[in-house]
Design an enzyme around this catalytic site. Structure first.
Site, PDB file in Angstrom:
ATOM      1  CD  GLU A 131      -6.071   2.647  -1.066  1.00 41.50           C
ATOM      2  OE1 GLU A 131      -5.071   2.082  -0.602  1.00 41.50           O
ATOM      3  OE2 GLU A 131      -6.655   3.584  -0.489  1.00 41.50           O
ATOM      4  CD  GLU A 169      -8.145   1.611   1.586  1.00 42.24           C
ATOM      5  OE1 GLU A 169      -7.225   0.831   1.851  1.00 42.24           O
ATOM      6  OE2 GLU A 169      -8.126   2.805   1.926  1.00 42.24           O
ATOM      7  CG  HIS A 228      -8.283   7.963   6.316  1.00 40.44           C
ATOM      8  ND1 HIS A 228      -8.963   6.776   6.323  1.00 40.44           N
ATOM      9  CD2 HIS A 228      -7.051   7.653   5.847  1.00 40.44           C
ATOM     10  CE1 HIS A 228      -8.181   5.793   5.888  1.00 40.44           C
ATOM     11  NE2 HIS A 228      -7.010   6.312   5.604  1.00 40.44           N
ATOM     12  CG  HIS A 270      -9.716   6.920   2.760  1.00 42.98           C
ATOM     13  ND1 HIS A 270      -8.802   7.817   2.270  1.00 42.98           N
ATOM     14  CD2 HIS A 270      -9.147   5.692   2.609  1.00 42.98           C
ATOM     15  CE1 HIS A 270      -7.715   7.151   1.865  1.00 42.98           C
ATOM     16  NE2 HIS A 270      -7.901   5.859   2.052  1.00 42.98           N
ATOM     17  CG  ASP A 288      -4.265   5.490  -0.129  1.00 37.11           C
ATOM     18  OD1 ASP A 288      -3.446   4.562  -0.164  1.00 37.11           O
ATOM     19  OD2 ASP A 288      -5.154   5.596   0.756  1.00 37.11           O
ATOM     20  CG  ASP A 306      -2.074   0.932   1.117  1.00 37.71           C
ATOM     21  OD1 ASP A 306      -1.940   1.958   0.404  1.00 37.71           O
ATOM     22  OD2 ASP A 306      -3.124   0.685   1.756  1.00 37.71           O
TER      23      ASP A 306
END
Ligand code: MN
Ligand code: MN
Length: 289
Positions: A273, A181, A156, A148, A92, A81
């Site tokens: 993700e 994700e 977030h 998010h 992200d 990640d």
């Protein structure tokens, strides 16, 4: 603003490709982490958080410590990640090495979820799609982890994009940046906290009596701001001293400890993700081509 998101996304995509190429069984996780984080910097970005290298039943928030000797084994399911920021604009993205159909389920859930995103899409509808895709392949979505919304310097930023149709609904708005994700699992579909912590984040200013702890807090605030950081990123302290000071700062409420998250029944976990920008009639995925 848009340009910097696209730049962060492009770097994240290239780093992901780089990671896919270099990660091979037998490598130390620490070496993998250092190579990935160095690549982010080489391409002109900064890590938005320490690269998470969570293996098997560990779902998230693991990053190797400075003295880690952990090695990647052939049979491991490794979630990679990656977070990149350019001037606070964050991308992200994550993928999984190994895991076969379990990994494919999370990837398919992600692509199906992305296909329904546009201004007005309900986040619970996204959760419904993710759950359905994962369940029809015989696995469970992790219901207490999710995507998010993202704002500048804020990974977030308040809206949750769930992996099941539960929780607070929200209709996506044009121009919003979100990460989706899906986590697929062979366990119970929930994660639990462990006692292990390798990733911290500044949350608030509080009076700190211990001088060393106060100095460390000022330093991490200056270097990492509101973004998560790894203990291994802080040099100049012995392991023991750093541990004492960090514990003090967590106890005082100045730092948030991102505990390592493990599948509740120790089932294997896979993750996929991407970060995207919501558009009127669709979306632009910034972390892939
Ligand atoms: Mn992520
Ligand atoms: Mn995320």
């Amino acid at each position: 603003m848009l340009r910097k998101y696209l730049e962060a996304g492009k770097i994240a995509f290239e780093v992901k490709e780089f990671a896919r190429e270099i990660i091979t069984p037998g490598m130390d996780l620490l070496r993998i982490a250092e190579l990935i984080e160095a690549k982010i910097v080489e391409l002109g970005g900064k890590p938005a958080f320490p690269v998470n290298l969570s293996k098997n039943d560990v779902a998230a928030h693991y990053t190797p410590s400075r003295d880690s000797k952990e090695t990647l084994l052939e049979e491991d399911v490794l979630k990679v990640d990656i977070g990149v920021h350019v001037d606070g604009y964050i991308a992200d993205t994550a993928f999984t090495v190994g895991g076969g159909n379990l990994t494919k389920a999370s990837e398919k859930a992600l692509s199906e979820a992305i296909s329904i995103v546009k201004a007005g899409t309900s986040v619970l509808e996204i959760g419904r799609v993710i759950e359905q895709v994962i369940r029809e392949r015989g696995f469970k979505p992790i219901e207490n982890l999710g995507g998010h919304s993202i704002d500048r310097w804020n990974l977030h930023s308040g809206v949750t994009v769930p992996n099941v149709p539960k929780g607070r609904d929200f209709k996506l708005k044009e121009g919003m940046v979100i990460a989706i994700e899906p986590f697929s699992s062979m366990g119970s579909g929930r994660v639990v906290d462990t006692e292990e912590v390798y990733i911290f984040q500044f949350i608030r200013e509080v009076p700190i009596r211990l001088k060393g702890a106060r100095e460390l807090l000022n330093r991490v605030k200056l270097e990492f701001g509101s973004l998560p950081f790894a203990e291994r990123w802080i040099s100049g302290y012995s392991k023991r001293t750093l541990e004492i000071l960090m514990t003090e700062l967590v106890k005082a409420g100045a730092l948030y400890p991102h505990r390592v998250l493990r599948e509740a029944k120790r089932g294997l976990v896979a993750q996929a993700e991407e970060t995207l920008i919501v558009e009127r009639d669709g979306c632009e995925v910034i972390t892939s081509l």
